[in-house]
Design a protein around this motif. Sequence first.
Motif, PDB file in Angstrom:
ATOM      1  N   ASN A 167     -12.964 -12.401   9.570  1.00 49.40           N
ATOM      2  CA  ASN A 167     -13.984 -13.075  10.357  1.00 49.40           C
ATOM      3  C   ASN A 167     -14.252 -12.283  11.627  1.00 49.40           C
ATOM      4  O   ASN A 167     -13.713 -11.190  11.812  1.00 49.40           O
ATOM      5  N   VAL A 168     -15.067 -12.840  12.506  1.00 51.44           N
ATOM      6  CA  VAL A 168     -15.327 -12.209  13.801  1.00 51.44           C
ATOM      7  C   VAL A 168     -14.888 -13.189  14.885  1.00 51.44           C
ATOM      8  O   VAL A 168     -14.828 -14.403  14.623  1.00 51.44           O
ATOM      9  N   ARG A 217      -7.653  -2.438   7.893  1.00 50.67           N
ATOM     10  CA  ARG A 217      -7.855  -3.793   8.413  1.00 50.67           C
ATOM     11  C   ARG A 217      -6.964  -4.783   7.661  1.00 50.67           C
ATOM     12  O   ARG A 217      -6.325  -5.637   8.254  1.00 50.67           O
ATOM     13  N   SER A 218      -6.917  -4.630   6.340  1.00 43.81           N
ATOM     14  CA  SER A 218      -6.083  -5.506   5.516  1.00 43.81           C
ATOM     15  C   SER A 218      -4.618  -5.413   5.946  1.00 43.81           C
ATOM     16  O   SER A 218      -3.931  -6.408   6.127  1.00 43.81           O
ATOM     17  N   GLU A 220      -3.330  -4.285   8.788  1.00 39.62           N
ATOM     18  CA  GLU A 220      -3.135  -4.733  10.165  1.00 39.62           C
ATOM     19  C   GLU A 220      -3.046  -6.258  10.218  1.00 39.62           C
ATOM     20  O   GLU A 220      -2.315  -6.824  11.021  1.00 39.62           O
ATOM     21  N   LYS A 221      -3.793  -6.922   9.305  1.00 40.63           N
ATOM     22  CA  LYS A 221      -3.802  -8.385   9.289  1.00 40.63           C
ATOM     23  C   LYS A 221      -2.745  -8.948   8.342  1.00 40.63           C
ATOM     24  O   LYS A 221      -2.752 -10.134   8.026  1.00 40.63           O
ATOM     25  N   GLY A 222      -1.890  -8.065   7.848  1.00 42.29           N
ATOM     26  CA  GLY A 222      -0.792  -8.538   7.002  1.00 42.29           C
ATOM     27  C   GLY A 222      -1.181  -8.807   5.563  1.00 42.29           C
ATOM     28  O   GLY A 222      -0.536  -9.584   4.870  1.00 42.29           O
ATOM     29  N   GLY A 223      -2.249  -8.165   5.080  1.00 40.64           N
ATOM     30  CA  GLY A 223      -2.673  -8.362   3.688  1.00 40.64           C
ATOM     31  C   GLY A 223      -1.858  -7.532   2.715  1.00 40.64           C
ATOM     32  O   GLY A 223      -1.294  -6.507   3.086  1.00 40.64           O
TER      33      GLY A 223
END
Length: 274
Positions: A167-168, A217-218, A220-223
């Motif tokens: 999201n933003v 991004r994935s 970094e966000k724990g994906g």
Amino acid sequence: TGGHDELDYLIKQTIRASKTVEREIQRLNRIENYRKEFIGDISHELKTPIFAIQGFIETLLNGAIDDEEVNRRFLKKAMRNVNRLILLTKDLMEISKLETGELKSEVQSIYLHNVISDVVDNLQYKAQKENVTLEMGAFNENTLVRADRNQIKQVLINLVENAIKYNVAGGSVTVSAQPFSNDPGKMLVSVKDTGIGIDQQYIERVTERFFRIDKSRSREKGGTGLGLAIVKHIMEAHGEEFFIDSAPNEGSTFSFTLTKAEVEQTRPPVDSVG
Ligand code: ADP
């Protein structure tokens, strides 16, 4: 003549049998290839965090350990990578159980409203941390659906977590349910976000295991790259449909159907009228 017919029959039987064998060999080959690919993917995914941990420990052992601040910082980084490995292991076990059919869906009648509000409550803190509003759309609290409660919870968690992650700042996520327009016997549950969206060319691919549009991004966000693959498997196991609707920079809607359960009779049915 009878002899000729018999031979003809035998030949046809043999051809049929050999075709069955050929199909079976093809099926086993597909499974074998899939297995090889899966192991290759897993090894690749494990390498990154393991080498990172190795690097941090090596640096510490080479002397950085004497600097309290560096020590703490590197241990934290190592810990983050250990947590990644734990997450990855959990998701891998889940997907492997789903793929081998070991994990059967235990379908029962559940209150859809309860399941959704549980998930929304549990993920509220994550949404706040990312400056994203997470809310639930209104619908009939008495709606009963036939589903495996834990698995549907898992589906909702994966979808809402993604809707928050991609999201933003200042964006929103809405989880809602409504009667499915194509089938009055079903509900359509949807998770709608105002996030970064997905380019048309990738929509088909996001449910493949380990496929991510933006790897860093994935990460970094724990994906783990397995969330949507798990969702797809669970929906298939339920025999329900799964849809993705998205536009870059506008947002995405992930939705799935669930079959309505018969509402429990609170009084005996009326068998004659008038
Ligand atoms: P990950 O662990 O990387 O989030 P998923 O299987 O859950 O793995 O999702 C695969 C990829 O699909 C993500 O890396 C991201 O690129 C994309 N994606 C998933 N959900 C969304 C969403 N709500 N908005 C935009 N992109 C998404």
